[in-house]
Design a protein around this motif. Structure first.
Motif, PDB file in Angstrom:
ATOM      1  N   PRO A 154       0.820  -1.218   0.000  1.00  0.00           N
ATOM      2  CA  PRO A 154       0.000   0.000   0.000  1.00  0.00           C
ATOM      3  C   PRO A 154       0.856   1.271   0.000  1.00  0.00           C
ATOM      4  CG  PRO A 154      -0.902  -1.596   1.517  1.00  0.00           C
ATOM      5  CD  PRO A 154       0.434  -2.142   1.068  1.00  0.00           C
ATOM      6  N   LEU A 155       0.354   2.286  -0.721  1.00  0.00           N
ATOM      7  CA  LEU A 155       1.109   3.521  -0.955  1.00  0.00           C
ATOM      8  C   LEU A 155       0.316   4.748  -0.525  1.00  0.00           C
ATOM      9  CD1 LEU A 155       2.261   2.606  -4.562  1.00  0.00           C
ATOM     10  CD2 LEU A 155       3.707   2.572  -2.508  1.00  0.00           C
ATOM     11  N   MET A 156       1.028   5.868  -0.429  1.00  0.00           N
ATOM     12  CA  MET A 156       0.416   7.156  -0.141  1.00  0.00           C
ATOM     13  C   MET A 156       1.209   8.248  -0.848  1.00  0.00           C
ATOM     14  SD  MET A 156       1.895   7.984   3.695  1.00  0.00           S
ATOM     15  CE  MET A 156       1.289   9.657   3.735  1.00  0.00           C
ATOM     16  N   PHE A 157       0.572   9.396  -1.086  1.00  0.00           N
ATOM     17  CA  PHE A 157       1.249  10.586  -1.593  1.00  0.00           C
ATOM     18  C   PHE A 157       1.260  11.650  -0.507  1.00  0.00           C
ATOM     19  CE2 PHE A 157       0.062   9.183  -5.952  1.00  0.00           C
ATOM     20  CZ  PHE A 157       1.287   9.361  -6.571  1.00  0.00           C
ATOM     21  N   HIS A 158       2.320  12.454  -0.525  1.00  0.00           N
ATOM     22  CA  HIS A 158       2.358  13.670   0.284  1.00  0.00           C
ATOM     23  C   HIS A 158       3.060  14.750  -0.527  1.00  0.00           C
ATOM     24  CE1 HIS A 158       3.483  16.632   3.325  1.00  0.00           C
ATOM     25  NE2 HIS A 158       2.397  16.203   3.946  1.00  0.00           N
TER      26      HIS A 158
END
Length: 133
Positions: A42-46
C-alpha cells in the motif's frame, strides 16, 4: 474506482464541506502506481510544497510518512490494488486551495525518497483552477 472521460482515476472527496474532488491520476500514473504497489505494498502521496523536491508529489509506502493536523487529506484514489491517499501540508493547501491536481508521470529522476525514483521516472502535478459551483 471512479474514472473520468479520459480514463483518469478521480479521487474521492475528503475535504470537509466540499462537493467536488480535488485530485486525479492519469492512466500513466495509475499504471506506475500499480507496479509500485506490487513491489512496496500500500502507498500514499504527500506534497509538502517546500523547495526543491518538496514541491513534487512524493510517493511512500503507506505509513512511512507520518501525517498530522498540519496536513490535509485532499483525496483518496481507488486503484484496483487498493486506495492511495493524497495528502498536502496545510500551509501549502492554503496557497493551492483553488487548484485541482492531476498526478502524472514524466521521464527523469525525482527525489530519492519517493518510491518511483529507481524507475527512471517521477510523479509531477499538472493543475488547473477548480471548477466553480
Amino acid at each position: 474506482m471512479s474514472l473520468d472521460e479520459l480514463g483518469r482515476i478521480v479521487g474521492r472527496i475528503t475535504v470537509a464541506g466540499e462537493s467536488s474532488p480535488r485530485v486525479e491520476l492519469t492512466p500513466a500514473a495509475t499504471a506506475l502506481l500499480e507496479r509500485l504497489w506490487a513491489v512496496h505494498g500500500p502507498l500514499m502521496f504527500h506534497q509538502s510544497g517546500g523547495c526543491c523536491d518538496g514541491s513534487s508529489p512524493m510517493c511512500y509506502p503507506l505509513g512511512d510518512f507520518i501525517t498530522s493536523d498540519a496536513d490535509v487529506l485532499l483525496g483518496e484514489l481507488d486503484l484496483p490494488s487498493g486506495t492511495v491517499p493524497f495528502w498536502m501540508s496545510a500551509e501549502q493547501f492554503a496557497y493551492w486551495r483553488h487548484t485541482y491536481l492531476i498526478v502524472d508521470v514524466v521521464a527523469g529522476r525525482g527525489s530519492g525518497f519517493s518510491v518511483e525514483a529507481p524507475e527512471g521516472v517521477r510523479f509531477l502535478i499538472r493543475s488547473r483552477l477548480m471548477d466553480s459551483e
